[in-house]
Motif scaffolding. Structure first.
Motif, PDB file in Angstrom:
ATOM      1  N   ASP A 130       0.997  -1.338   0.072  1.00 28.57           N
ATOM      2  CA  ASP A 130       0.152  -0.026   0.204  1.00 28.57           C
ATOM      3  C   ASP A 130       0.955   1.272   0.056  1.00 28.57           C
ATOM      4  O   ASP A 130       0.477   2.256   0.604  1.00 28.57           O
ATOM      5  N   HIS A 131       1.953   1.076  -0.717  1.00 30.34           N
ATOM      6  CA  HIS A 131       3.011   2.450  -0.775  1.00 30.34           C
ATOM      7  C   HIS A 131       2.200   3.363  -1.610  1.00 30.34           C
ATOM      8  O   HIS A 131       1.598   3.320  -2.549  1.00 30.34           O
ATOM      9  N   LYS A 132       2.503   4.708  -1.247  1.00 29.33           N
ATOM     10  CA  LYS A 132       2.150   5.772  -2.059  1.00 29.33           C
ATOM     11  C   LYS A 132       3.118   6.261  -2.995  1.00 29.33           C
ATOM     12  O   LYS A 132       2.908   6.888  -3.833  1.00 29.33           O
ATOM     13  N   LEU A 133       4.361   6.256  -2.814  1.00 29.45           N
ATOM     14  CA  LEU A 133       5.423   6.789  -3.532  1.00 29.45           C
ATOM     15  C   LEU A 133       5.770   5.818  -4.547  1.00 29.45           C
ATOM     16  O   LEU A 133       5.508   4.643  -4.697  1.00 29.45           O
ATOM     17  N   PRO A 134       6.117   6.501  -5.952  1.00 23.94           N
ATOM     18  CA  PRO A 134       6.540   5.672  -6.962  1.00 23.94           C
ATOM     19  C   PRO A 134       7.863   4.734  -6.511  1.00 23.94           C
ATOM     20  O   PRO A 134       8.555   5.116  -5.678  1.00 23.94           O
ATOM     21  N   LEU A 135       7.856   3.639  -7.020  1.00 24.73           N
ATOM     22  CA  LEU A 135       8.813   2.445  -6.939  1.00 24.73           C
ATOM     23  C   LEU A 135      10.311   3.229  -7.198  1.00 24.73           C
ATOM     24  O   LEU A 135      11.275   2.751  -6.490  1.00 24.73           O
ATOM     25  N   ARG A 136      10.301   4.059  -8.250  1.00 22.60           N
ATOM     26  CA  ARG A 136      11.567   4.779  -8.624  1.00 22.60           C
ATOM     27  C   ARG A 136      12.378   5.376  -7.406  1.00 22.60           C
ATOM     28  O   ARG A 136      13.477   5.449  -6.912  1.00 22.60           O
ATOM     29  N   LYS A 137      11.231   6.375  -6.701  1.00 20.89           N
ATOM     30  CA  LYS A 137      11.632   7.134  -5.781  1.00 20.89           C
ATOM     31  C   LYS A 137      11.974   6.318  -4.555  1.00 20.89           C
ATOM     32  O   LYS A 137      12.803   6.780  -3.772  1.00 20.89           O
ATOM     33  N   LEU A 138      11.220   5.314  -4.298  1.00 18.41           N
ATOM     34  CA  LEU A 138      11.230   4.565  -3.092  1.00 18.41           C
ATOM     35  C   LEU A 138      12.798   3.882  -3.173  1.00 18.41           C
ATOM     36  O   LEU A 138      13.329   3.830  -2.025  1.00 18.41           O
ATOM     37  N   ILE A 139      13.168   3.302  -4.304  1.00 14.31           N
ATOM     38  CA  ILE A 139      14.363   2.691  -4.309  1.00 14.31           C
ATOM     39  C   ILE A 139      15.488   3.707  -3.998  1.00 14.31           C
ATOM     40  O   ILE A 139      16.684   3.608  -3.438  1.00 14.31           O
ATOM     41  N   LYS A 140      15.107   4.900  -4.427  1.00 11.25           N
ATOM     42  CA  LYS A 140      16.381   5.950  -4.376  1.00 11.25           C
ATOM     43  C   LYS A 140      16.230   6.301  -2.984  1.00 11.25           C
ATOM     44  O   LYS A 140      17.533   6.506  -2.282  1.00 11.25           O
ATOM     45  N   MET A 141      15.425   6.504  -2.241  1.00 11.17           N
ATOM     46  CA  MET A 141      15.508   7.012  -0.837  1.00 11.17           C
ATOM     47  C   MET A 141      15.990   5.820  -0.059  1.00 11.17           C
ATOM     48  O   MET A 141      16.833   6.006   1.056  1.00 11.17           O
ATOM     49  N   VAL A 142      15.784   4.544  -0.284  1.00 13.40           N
ATOM     50  CA  VAL A 142      16.470   3.314   0.428  1.00 13.40           C
ATOM     51  C   VAL A 142      17.725   3.362   0.201  1.00 13.40           C
ATOM     52  O   VAL A 142      18.561   3.204   0.789  1.00 13.40           O
ATOM     53  N   PHE A 143      18.302   3.526  -1.285  1.00 10.91           N
ATOM     54  CA  PHE A 143      19.832   3.879  -1.600  1.00 10.91           C
ATOM     55  C   PHE A 143      20.339   4.834  -0.643  1.00 10.91           C
ATOM     56  O   PHE A 143      21.571   4.731  -0.442  1.00 10.91           O
ATOM     57  N   ALA A 144      19.710   6.142  -0.525  1.00 15.14           N
ATOM     58  CA  ALA A 144      20.492   7.051   0.182  1.00 15.14           C
ATOM     59  C   ALA A 144      20.470   6.494   1.683  1.00 15.14           C
ATOM     60  O   ALA A 144      21.556   7.221   2.302  1.00 15.14           O
ATOM     61  N   TRP A 145      19.409   6.081   2.323  1.00 17.55           N
ATOM     62  CA  TRP A 145      19.392   5.537   3.620  1.00 17.55           C
ATOM     63  C   TRP A 145      20.634   4.500   3.822  1.00 17.55           C
ATOM     64  O   TRP A 145      21.526   4.828   4.954  1.00 17.55           O
ATOM     65  N   ILE A 146      20.850   3.754   2.887  1.00 17.04           N
ATOM     66  CA  ILE A 146      22.027   2.777   3.436  1.00 17.04           C
ATOM     67  C   ILE A 146      23.556   3.158   3.037  1.00 17.04           C
ATOM     68  O   ILE A 146      24.421   2.827   3.769  1.00 17.04           O
ATOM     69  N   ASN A 147      23.576   4.402   2.443  1.00 14.46           N
ATOM     70  CA  ASN A 147      24.858   5.042   2.391  1.00 14.46           C
ATOM     71  C   ASN A 147      25.362   5.686   3.445  1.00 14.46           C
ATOM     72  O   ASN A 147      26.469   6.331   3.332  1.00 14.46           O
ATOM     73  N   GLY A 148      24.538   5.850   4.620  1.00 12.48           N
ATOM     74  CA  GLY A 148      25.177   6.750   5.846  1.00 12.48           C
ATOM     75  C   GLY A 148      26.005   5.704   6.569  1.00 12.48           C
ATOM     76  O   GLY A 148      25.848   4.320   6.680  1.00 12.48           O
TER      77      GLY A 148
END
Length: 386
Positions: free
Chosen positions: A75-93
């Protein structure tokens, strides 16, 4: 700094189409883009693919499903492309990435970034911080959120309002009788750690960590298991060790008496006295566990700024994942995290969070305990104007 640490970045993510994003998630979740399990009836087959909807239709029950159906991202609202980019940003910390920074970088609501990060942590708790280890392990505990926590919160730093240090009572000169001038005998001084437990704040928590040593020289720890406890007692450390480590394994700890029973429960138990050194001949130490404690403390105090005890175990699972995947490339980290998160099923703690469905307990070794909230109490109303 190695070349193996990179190889995938935002250039590759920006070139992804929405269909390619769906196929990427399907590959990491099911291992295939054509053969998968229906989340409704459990049928394994090459289900019908709908190009227009980017979904599948089950050959058995005729129900439609997407790559995020029955996952933490359902039930996500974000486009999958944006969701993957946010996850990618999160892992790089290096030690973590706060939700406020994700909110600023991706122009989303704070609740969106906060729940997304915690859904990833939930996936790590239920799908990564599990399983029995076998080998040589190091174990240690560390104070989290409780060491001078109350006196530092919401107070300015820099010395303002901080009481002057006093000389401990056991270091002062003994009292003298004013009439005779004789030194009064007051008995032996109390040890420095005497009554330590009574002096600790109520919100103090212990982070317990078990780290498995790698077989290859110089590779450090290869697997980490974490848990949060109220005390570093014999009951808590033994319960955690029996849960995560096989009986034929060996342990290395400090000389805390809580670990005394390990010599009977496991194949080997070596202890290091930190008052004499960091390690003993033969490689006996618990420096890998100590280094993880440092990483966790850096995340808690420097990145996430003292998270609540209710979610402390979630943040510990994140730190364990970051430690164990530190040698993977950015692309492999992304695939690994998405694979773990997509395979644990629906979110148990974060579905409907913005509608008030919150987890009410903190997860401890001693068992679930009702958690104290930081927000306004139920029924709170603003004071009427004077």
């Amino acid at each position: 700094m190695s070349k193996a640490a990179v190889g995938f970045g935002y250039d590759e993510l920006n070139n992804l189409t929405e269909r390619q994003a769906v196929m990427l998630l399907a590959e990491v979740a099911w291992g295939s883009t054509t053969y998968m399990q229906c989340p409704h009836c459990g049928t394994l087959d090459s289900h019908y693919w709908t190009v227009k909807e980017l979904r599948w239709k089950c050959k058995c029950c005729d129900k439609r499903f997407s790559v995020t159906s029955a996952t933490v991202f359902a039930d996500h609202k974000l486009p999958l492309r944006k969701l993957i980019k946010m996850v990618f940003a999160w892992i790089n910390g290096a030690s973590g990435k706060p939700a406020l920074q994700l909110r600023r970088e991706w122009n989303v609501a704070y609740a969106t970034a906060f729940t997304m990060a915690h859904k990833l942590r939930e996936g790590l708790m239920r799908g990564f911080n599990v399983g029995v280890l076998a080998g040589v392990h190091e174990m240690d505990g560390a104070d989290v959120n409780g060491r001078r926590y109350r006196e530092k919160r919401n107070k300015p730093l820099g010395g303002g309002g901080v009481p002057k240090p006093t000389i401990p009572a056991h270091l002062l000169a003994p009292p003298v009788d004013p009439e005779t001038g004789e030194i009064l005998f007051v008995g032996p001084p109390k040890p420095f750690k005497h009554d330590k437990k009574a002096k600790m704040p109520l919100d103090r928590r212990l982070l317990l960590v078990i780290r498995q040593r790698g077989v290859s020289k110089g590779r450090g720890g290869v697997a980490t298991r974490v848990a949060v406890a109220l005390t570093e007692s014999a009951a808590t450390v033994t319960s955690m060790a029996k849960r995560f480590v096989s009986a034929e394994s060996g342990f290395m700890t400090d000389e805390d008496p809580s670990y005394a029973a390990f010599s009977k429960l496991f194949a080997d138990h070596s202890k290091v006295n930190h008052s004499k050194g960091y390690s003993l001949p033969g490689g006996v130490s618990n420096n890998l566990a100590e280094s993880f404690n440092w990483r966790m403390r850096r995340a808690v105090e420097g990145i996430y700024l003292c998270p609540s005890n209710k979610y402390l175990a979630d943040y510990a699972a994140e730190a364990a994942w970051r430690e164990d995947t530190r040698r993977l490339s950015t692309g492999k980290k992304l695939r690994h995290l998405l694979g773990v998160a997509l395979r644990v099923g629906l979110s148990e703690w974060w579905r409907g969070y913005t509608q008030g469905h919150h987890r009410t307990v903190e997860l401890l070794v001693e068992g679930e305990q009702e958690a104290k909230t930081r927000g306004k109490k139920k029924g709170w109303k603003p004071k009427p104007p004077r």
